[in-house]
Design an enzyme around this catalytic site. Sequence first.
Site, mmCIF file in Angstrom:
data_model
loop_
_atom_site.group_PDB
_atom_site.id
_atom_site.type_symbol
_atom_site.label_atom_id
_atom_site.label_comp_id
_atom_site.label_asym_id
_atom_site.label_seq_id
_atom_site.Cartn_x
_atom_site.Cartn_y
_atom_site.Cartn_z
ATOM 1 N N SER A 186 -4.080 -19.232 -29.027
ATOM 2 C CA SER A 186 -4.622 -20.239 -29.937
ATOM 3 C C SER A 186 -5.161 -19.593 -31.228
ATOM 4 O O SER A 186 -4.464 -18.787 -31.841
ATOM 5 C CB SER A 186 -5.710 -21.014 -29.186
ATOM 6 O OG SER A 186 -6.072 -22.162 -29.886
ATOM 7 N N HIS B 72 -1.521 -26.977 -24.231
ATOM 8 C CA HIS B 72 -2.081 -25.852 -24.974
ATOM 9 C C HIS B 72 -2.928 -24.936 -24.091
ATOM 10 O O HIS B 72 -3.198 -23.798 -24.448
ATOM 11 C CB HIS B 72 -2.925 -26.369 -26.146
ATOM 12 C CG HIS B 72 -3.506 -25.285 -26.989
ATOM 13 N ND1 HIS B 72 -2.719 -24.349 -27.627
ATOM 14 C CD2 HIS B 72 -4.783 -24.944 -27.272
ATOM 15 C CE1 HIS B 72 -3.499 -23.506 -28.274
ATOM 16 N NE2 HIS B 72 -4.759 -23.839 -28.067
ATOM 17 N N ASP C 163 3.025 -28.117 -26.499
ATOM 18 C CA ASP C 163 1.752 -27.679 -27.075
ATOM 19 C C ASP C 163 1.663 -28.112 -28.544
ATOM 20 O O ASP C 163 2.562 -27.840 -29.338
ATOM 21 C CB ASP C 163 1.674 -26.146 -26.974
ATOM 22 C CG ASP C 163 0.340 -25.600 -27.448
ATOM 23 O OD1 ASP C 163 -0.460 -26.380 -27.986
ATOM 24 O OD2 ASP C 163 0.111 -24.391 -27.273
#
Length: 237
Positions: free
Chosen positions: A49, A207, A113
């Site tokens: 991320s 995610h 995602d």
Amino acid sequence: MKALGLQKRKGWPELGSNQNKYAYYEIRQRLRKLLQKNKNAKFILTGHSLGGALAILFLTVLAIHEEEWLMDKLEGVYTFGQPRVGDNQLKEYMEKKLEQYDVRYFRFVYCNDIVPRVPYDDDNVFFTHFGTCYYYNSSYEGKVIKEEPNKNYFSVPWTFVKLRLNAIWELNRSFIFPYTRGPEYKESWLMKTMRIFGLVFPGLVAHMPQDYVNATRLGSLPLDLQSTMHQLDSKVN
Ligand SMILES: *[C@@H]1O[C@H](CO)[C@@H](O)[C@H](O)[C@H]1NC(C)=O
Ligand SMILES: *[C@@H]1O[C@H](CO)[C@@H](O)[C@H](O)[C@H]1NC(C)=O
Ligand SMILES: *[C@@H]1O[C@H](CO)[C@@H](O)[C@H](O)[C@H]1NC(C)=O
């Protein structure tokens, strides 16, 4: 960039004043020390991320400072669910640098995602990805492509349906696969609950680190990484 140590009005001076205050300068210093002590050692930059964004931006600043010795010791950059970090100009700059310093950059994207699909990419202005995308679908089957499918997430109307069909599949996988494929696919109750939430907002659940860890552990790629990379390289050239 601020998290790494971008300085007000000064940008990225070669040597930061009060260096240990800034992540980039401090990490660079520690890396130099460690790598001087261990002559054959290499290092890896990685993150999930925003951490993935920091990893590739760290390399970007190394490139700006022409840290050739450090980049030579860099085994590769591996990011998971990384958002876009720059515009077309940065892309062109970094593609040149990656080639010049022979740095390998693997950008992993799991299925739907949402994070790798933001900020918006419209081909000319705003944001764009660079590097090679390792894309895994919800069967954990991977392929090597330039850009993940459905690159802006909300761009095509029928994706609304497609994303939810896939969320149903992921929910199914969570409940059925532990029995059909073995305990490797067992998920916690929290994750199962998240999968149900995923029926409403698929991009967020996808995610979470779980699918990234398990896609790389349990998933497959059609060819080995190296030969696929070379194929892509020659296609680009
Ligand atoms: C994942 O990709 C493989 C190979 O392209 C395909 O056979 C499979 O059906 C896909 N799975 C899903 C759930 O989309
Ligand atoms: C759920 O998984 C099972 C076993 O893999 C499969 O037979 C079934 O078709 C799946 N159902 C849906 C709705 O995807
Ligand atoms: C990956 O799947 C295993 C089940 O095999 C699960 O125990 C584990 O928590 C998953 N990985 C992560 C990081 O959640």
